[in-house]
Design an enzyme around this catalytic site. Sequence first.
Site, mmCIF file in Angstrom:
data_model
loop_
_atom_site.group_PDB
_atom_site.id
_atom_site.type_symbol
_atom_site.label_atom_id
_atom_site.label_comp_id
_atom_site.label_asym_id
_atom_site.label_seq_id
_atom_site.Cartn_x
_atom_site.Cartn_y
_atom_site.Cartn_z
ATOM 1 N N ARG A 190 18.336 6.247 -10.949
ATOM 2 C CA ARG A 190 17.954 4.979 -10.296
ATOM 3 C C ARG A 190 18.512 4.948 -8.880
ATOM 4 O O ARG A 190 17.927 4.391 -7.962
ATOM 5 C CB ARG A 190 18.456 3.785 -11.129
ATOM 6 C CG ARG A 190 18.280 2.444 -10.453
ATOM 7 C CD ARG A 190 18.047 1.302 -11.429
ATOM 8 N NE ARG A 190 18.998 1.257 -12.520
ATOM 9 C CZ ARG A 190 20.267 0.837 -12.420
ATOM 10 N NH1 ARG A 190 20.751 0.440 -11.265
ATOM 11 N NH2 ARG A 190 21.054 0.818 -13.478
ATOM 12 N N TYR A 218 -3.905 -7.149 3.529
ATOM 13 C CA TYR A 218 -4.148 -6.674 2.155
ATOM 14 C C TYR A 218 -3.839 -7.825 1.202
ATOM 15 O O TYR A 218 -2.755 -8.405 1.258
ATOM 16 C CB TYR A 218 -3.263 -5.460 1.873
ATOM 17 C CG TYR A 218 -3.474 -4.890 0.492
ATOM 18 C CD1 TYR A 218 -4.651 -4.221 0.176
ATOM 19 C CD2 TYR A 218 -2.517 -5.034 -0.496
ATOM 20 C CE1 TYR A 218 -4.860 -3.712 -1.095
ATOM 21 C CE2 TYR A 218 -2.713 -4.517 -1.765
ATOM 22 C CZ TYR A 218 -3.890 -3.865 -2.059
ATOM 23 O OH TYR A 218 -4.094 -3.365 -3.311
ATOM 24 N N ASP A 260 1.824 -1.350 8.118
ATOM 25 C CA ASP A 260 1.306 -0.766 6.875
ATOM 26 C C ASP A 260 0.344 0.340 7.299
ATOM 27 O O ASP A 260 -0.768 0.070 7.761
ATOM 28 C CB ASP A 260 0.611 -1.857 6.045
ATOM 29 C CG ASP A 260 0.083 -1.328 4.711
ATOM 30 O OD1 ASP A 260 -0.171 -0.110 4.609
ATOM 31 O OD2 ASP A 260 -0.084 -2.135 3.775
ATOM 32 N N LYS A 265 -2.969 6.154 -2.093
ATOM 33 C CA LYS A 265 -4.237 6.368 -1.396
ATOM 34 C C LYS A 265 -4.285 7.774 -0.795
ATOM 35 O O LYS A 265 -4.207 8.733 -1.526
ATOM 36 C CB LYS A 265 -4.420 5.259 -0.353
ATOM 37 C CG LYS A 265 -4.059 3.850 -0.859
ATOM 38 C CD LYS A 265 -4.978 3.325 -1.938
ATOM 39 C CE LYS A 265 -4.515 2.030 -2.576
ATOM 40 N NZ LYS A 265 -4.171 0.940 -1.685
HETATM 41 C C1 LIG Z 1 -3.510 -0.255 -1.829
HETATM 42 C C2 LIG Z 1 -2.813 -0.856 -0.688
HETATM 43 C C3 LIG Z 1 -1.568 -1.483 -0.865
HETATM 44 C C4 LIG Z 1 -0.914 -1.620 -2.225
HETATM 45 O O1 LIG Z 1 -0.535 -0.403 -2.777
HETATM 46 P P1 LIG Z 1 -0.407 -0.110 -4.367
HETATM 47 O O2 LIG Z 1 -0.029 1.316 -4.399
HETATM 48 O O3 LIG Z 1 -1.741 -0.434 -4.974
HETATM 49 O O4 LIG Z 1 0.649 -1.021 -4.885
HETATM 50 C C5 LIG Z 1 -0.949 -2.016 0.254
HETATM 51 N N1 LIG Z 1 -1.506 -1.942 1.475
HETATM 52 C C6 LIG Z 1 -2.713 -1.370 1.676
HETATM 53 C C7 LIG Z 1 -3.280 -1.322 3.053
HETATM 54 C C8 LIG Z 1 -3.402 -0.801 0.607
HETATM 55 O O5 LIG Z 1 -4.599 -0.235 0.818
#
Ligand SMILES: *Cc1c(COP(=O)(O)O)cnc(C)c1O
Length: 377
Positions: free
Chosen positions: A47, A99, A171, A196
């Site tokens: 952890r 988002y 982000d 992603k």
């Molecule tokens: C998918 C996404 C998130 C969230 O990520 P998870 O892995 O689904 O928790 C945050 N910001 C953007 C721009 C995203 O496309």
Amino acid sequence: MKIRTRLAQAGGEPDPTTGALVPPIYASSTFERDADGSYSRGYVYSRWANPTRTRLEETLADLEGGFAAAVFPAGMSAIDTLLRTLDPGDHVVLPDDVYHATRQLLREVLSGAGITFSEADFGNHEDVIRAVRPETRLIWIESPSNPLCKISDIRAVVEGLPHRDVEVVVDNTWMTPLLQRPFELGADYVVHSMTKFLSGHSDVLAGAVVTKRDTERFQRMQHIQRIAGAVASPFDCWLTLRGIRSLGARMRLHCENARRISGFLDDRPNVSRVHYPGLPDHPLHEVARRQMDDFGAMLSFEVEGDESDALRVASRVNVFRRATSLGGTESLIEHRASIESKPTSTPPTLLRLSIGLEDADDLIRDLDKALNTVTRY
Ligand SMILES: *Cc1c(COP(=O)(O)O)cnc(C)c1O
């Protein structure tokens, strides 16, 4: 070395004991003490830190050009843990098309801890600066934004900050460090959903926060993570490292396919608008050219007609898959307004595409055929 070289060899040095080129998955939850009770090898309990996770964290810090990174079991747990460093009364400025789960988190969860936010049009940096208050601590940038592909001029936001207590978070999920390096533009933190493009095969949930400097906020965030336990599993870290090694090649094809499809849609009757920063008529195309190395693989378009026409187009594709998420090898189509929590500013006629690695001819034929089902003569 150039970023494509660092990507291709992500994960680093061969294993010192065996020479294995690919780093092992350290599945151990706990680590042995020395006879004198110390932990001379640095690991205590997973952890706190795990060698596979550390490899991924060091890789991400290197790719973004930051000081350190922390890896989480989802993009949203990365975002949550970073936002939990805020104190009651602190304020965040968010894009009006942020988002949707980031907005939900602030509105439905963190509001209980006294954290406040307001929204601005991040396609206009003066609007962002106007939204900053004395109690603002973070500005949250998503560029391109989801799903309207608005571009924020990151450097202009950083240079316009009215006081020094504000830090800027980007982000960078849609761009990855290959296409956009926010620290070079003045940002303080980079956030990723590695679910992603970074992992790239629709088979992992993972997230990260990267910090440019050794800040008090990052230390506090890491402290919260180690106590509360939002840590990615060694297997997911390993899969993400595996995905990162092919990012350079994948992204080239993702972007090339997206360019062709955006051009096709732009010329297509029955499509009223195409949102893609690579199109010369995108309102911030010049900023996109300046701050990104390519325009990415995400685009959205509005079908002429009403919501039912958009839903019909989505229902008639055969090559695109109808699913949420993005950044995998397979192309996805999604009617965004249906998945976002209400109220949403997403137009009901909008379809979002994540462009994958298929042959672009097949993708274009698929969209063309689906759009024919709503053609009115
Ligand atoms: C998918 C996404 C998130 C969230 O990520 P998870 O892995 O689904 O928790 C945050 N910001 C953007 C721009 C995203 O496309």
